[in-house]
Design a protein around this motif. Structure first.
Motif, PDB file in Angstrom:
ATOM      1  N   CYS A  45       0.831  -1.208   0.000  1.00  0.00           N
ATOM      2  CA  CYS A  45       0.000   0.000   0.000  1.00  0.00           C
ATOM      3  C   CYS A  45       0.869   1.263   0.000  1.00  0.00           C
ATOM      4  CB  CYS A  45      -0.907  -0.012   1.224  1.00  0.00           C
ATOM      5  SG  CYS A  45      -2.029   1.391   1.272  1.00  0.00           S
ATOM      6  N   VAL A  46       0.581   2.158  -0.925  1.00  0.00           N
ATOM      7  CA  VAL A  46       1.406   3.371  -1.046  1.00  0.00           C
ATOM      8  C   VAL A  46       1.082   4.407   0.033  1.00  0.00           C
ATOM      9  CG1 VAL A  46       1.808   3.128  -3.531  1.00  0.00           C
ATOM     10  CG2 VAL A  46      -0.161   4.440  -2.720  1.00  0.00           C
ATOM     11  N   VAL A  47      -0.047   4.247   0.716  1.00  0.00           N
ATOM     12  CA  VAL A  47      -0.416   5.227   1.757  1.00  0.00           C
ATOM     13  C   VAL A  47      -0.312   4.624   3.155  1.00  0.00           C
ATOM     14  CG1 VAL A  47      -1.849   6.651   0.250  1.00  0.00           C
ATOM     15  CG2 VAL A  47      -2.871   4.686   1.428  1.00  0.00           C
ATOM     16  N   ARG A  48       0.522   3.643   3.260  1.00  0.00           N
ATOM     17  CA  ARG A  48       0.682   2.938   4.535  1.00  0.00           C
ATOM     18  C   ARG A  48       1.048   3.879   5.688  1.00  0.00           C
ATOM     19  NH1 ARG A  48       4.322  -2.507   5.144  1.00  0.00           N
ATOM     20  NH2 ARG A  48       4.403  -2.450   7.384  1.00  0.00           N
ATOM     21  N   GLU A  49       1.990   4.767   5.427  1.00  0.00           N
ATOM     22  CA  GLU A  49       2.415   5.716   6.465  1.00  0.00           C
ATOM     23  C   GLU A  49       1.266   6.613   6.889  1.00  0.00           C
ATOM     24  OE1 GLU A  49       5.301   6.224   8.254  1.00  0.00           O
ATOM     25  OE2 GLU A  49       5.788   4.250   7.473  1.00  0.00           O
ATOM     26  N   ASP A  50       0.542   7.126   5.913  1.00  0.00           N
ATOM     27  CA  ASP A  50      -0.595   8.005   6.228  1.00  0.00           C
ATOM     28  C   ASP A  50      -1.626   7.261   7.062  1.00  0.00           C
ATOM     29  OD1 ASP A  50      -0.252  10.475   4.236  1.00  0.00           O
ATOM     30  OD2 ASP A  50       0.266   8.648   3.175  1.00  0.00           O
ATOM     31  N   CYS A  51      -1.864   6.029   6.681  1.00  0.00           N
ATOM     32  CA  CYS A  51      -2.849   5.205   7.378  1.00  0.00           C
ATOM     33  C   CYS A  51      -2.421   4.956   8.821  1.00  0.00           C
ATOM     34  CB  CYS A  51      -3.005   3.883   6.615  1.00  0.00           C
ATOM     35  SG  CYS A  51      -4.175   2.747   7.347  1.00  0.00           S
ATOM     36  N   LEU A  52      -1.168   4.622   8.992  1.00  0.00           N
ATOM     37  CA  LEU A  52      -0.660   4.361  10.346  1.00  0.00           C
ATOM     38  C   LEU A  52      -0.733   5.626  11.197  1.00  0.00           C
ATOM     39  CD1 LEU A  52       0.704   2.547  12.417  1.00  0.00           C
ATOM     40  CD2 LEU A  52       2.904   3.158  11.396  1.00  0.00           C
ATOM     41  N   GLU A  53      -0.291   6.741  10.639  1.00  0.00           N
ATOM     42  CA  GLU A  53      -0.313   7.996  11.412  1.00  0.00           C
ATOM     43  C   GLU A  53      -1.741   8.407  11.736  1.00  0.00           C
ATOM     44  OE1 GLU A  53       2.185   9.324  12.914  1.00  0.00           O
ATOM     45  OE2 GLU A  53       3.582   7.944  11.968  1.00  0.00           O
ATOM     46  N   PHE A  54      -2.653   8.166  10.826  1.00  0.00           N
ATOM     47  CA  PHE A  54      -4.066   8.473  11.073  1.00  0.00           C
ATOM     48  C   PHE A  54      -4.564   7.668  12.264  1.00  0.00           C
ATOM     49  CE2 PHE A  54      -8.563   7.520  10.604  1.00  0.00           C
ATOM     50  CZ  PHE A  54      -9.112   8.770  10.351  1.00  0.00           C
ATOM     51  N   ALA A  55      -4.249   6.383  12.260  1.00  0.00           N
ATOM     52  CA  ALA A  55      -4.690   5.500  13.347  1.00  0.00           C
ATOM     53  C   ALA A  55      -4.068   5.921  14.674  1.00  0.00           C
ATOM     54  CB  ALA A  55      -4.334   4.054  13.025  1.00  0.00           C
ATOM     55  N   LEU A  56      -2.791   6.291  14.647  1.00  0.00           N
ATOM     56  CA  LEU A  56      -2.116   6.711  15.875  1.00  0.00           C
ATOM     57  C   LEU A  56      -2.709   8.024  16.378  1.00  0.00           C
ATOM     58  CD1 LEU A  56       1.570   5.870  14.893  1.00  0.00           C
ATOM     59  CD2 LEU A  56       0.193   4.689  16.606  1.00  0.00           C
ATOM     60  N   ALA A  57      -2.930   8.950  15.462  1.00  0.00           N
ATOM     61  CA  ALA A  57      -3.463  10.260  15.850  1.00  0.00           C
ATOM     62  C   ALA A  57      -4.876  10.148  16.393  1.00  0.00           C
ATOM     63  CB  ALA A  57      -3.436  11.206  14.647  1.00  0.00           C
ATOM     64  N   ASN A  58      -5.622   9.192  15.892  1.00  0.00           N
ATOM     65  CA  ASN A  58      -7.020   9.057  16.303  1.00  0.00           C
ATOM     66  C   ASN A  58      -7.223   7.988  17.371  1.00  0.00           C
ATOM     67  OD1 ASN A  58      -8.724  10.908  14.474  1.00  0.00           O
ATOM     68  ND2 ASN A  58      -7.223   9.981  13.117  1.00  0.00           N
ATOM     69  N   GLY A  59      -6.135   7.417  17.828  1.00  0.00           N
ATOM     70  CA  GLY A  59      -6.236   6.425  18.894  1.00  0.00           C
ATOM     71  C   GLY A  59      -7.065   5.210  18.514  1.00  0.00           C
ATOM     72  N   GLU A  60      -6.969   4.807  17.265  1.00  0.00           N
ATOM     73  CA  GLU A  60      -7.731   3.632  16.821  1.00  0.00           C
ATOM     74  C   GLU A  60      -7.293   2.414  17.619  1.00  0.00           C
ATOM     75  OE1 GLU A  60     -10.238   3.529  14.941  1.00  0.00           O
ATOM     76  OE2 GLU A  60     -10.174   5.463  13.935  1.00  0.00           O
ATOM     77  N   LYS A  61      -8.229   1.807  18.285  1.00  0.00           N
ATOM     78  CA  LYS A  61      -7.884   0.704  19.178  1.00  0.00           C
ATOM     79  C   LYS A  61      -8.011  -0.660  18.517  1.00  0.00           C
ATOM     80  CE  LYS A  61      -8.386   2.810  23.633  1.00  0.00           C
ATOM     81  NZ  LYS A  61      -7.668   3.963  23.142  1.00  0.00           N
TER      82      LYS A  61
END
Ligand code: SF4
Length: 90
Positions: A45-61
């Protein structure tokens, strides 16, 4: 994991998600079930970093985001918190 977002005219990182059209259940495996298939999708996935940072920023559990499980994301959050504390006391 690509989750339902508001529809806008703007292009976002979600538009480039490798998991578009992939069964969402794959990214929310039962406790103890394999995460291998989901991580395989994330790997390319080319947006892997964005996805991970989104999850971290939003506290996705829950679920696999940016190729990482809840536990792996918790580890990152902890490491970052420790690094922030170390920087603050340096
Ligand atoms: S990193 Fe994985 S979960 Fe995130 S958008 Fe890409 S394929 Fe989907």
């Amino acid at each position: 994991m690509l989750h339902a977002t508001e529809t806008t005219a703007e292009t976002t990182w979600q538009d480039y998600a490798n998991c578009l059209g992939v069964d969402p259940d794959l990214f929310f495996p039962e406790r103890g079930a394999s995460t291998r298939e989901a991580k395989e999708v994330c790997r390319g996935c080319v947006v892997r970093e964005d996805c991970l940072e989104f999850a971290l920023a939003n506290g996705e559990k829950f679920g696999i985001w940016g190729g990482m499980s809840e536990r792996e994301r918790r580890r990152i959050r902890r490491a970052r918190a420790m690094a922030r504390r170390a920087a603050a006391t340096a």
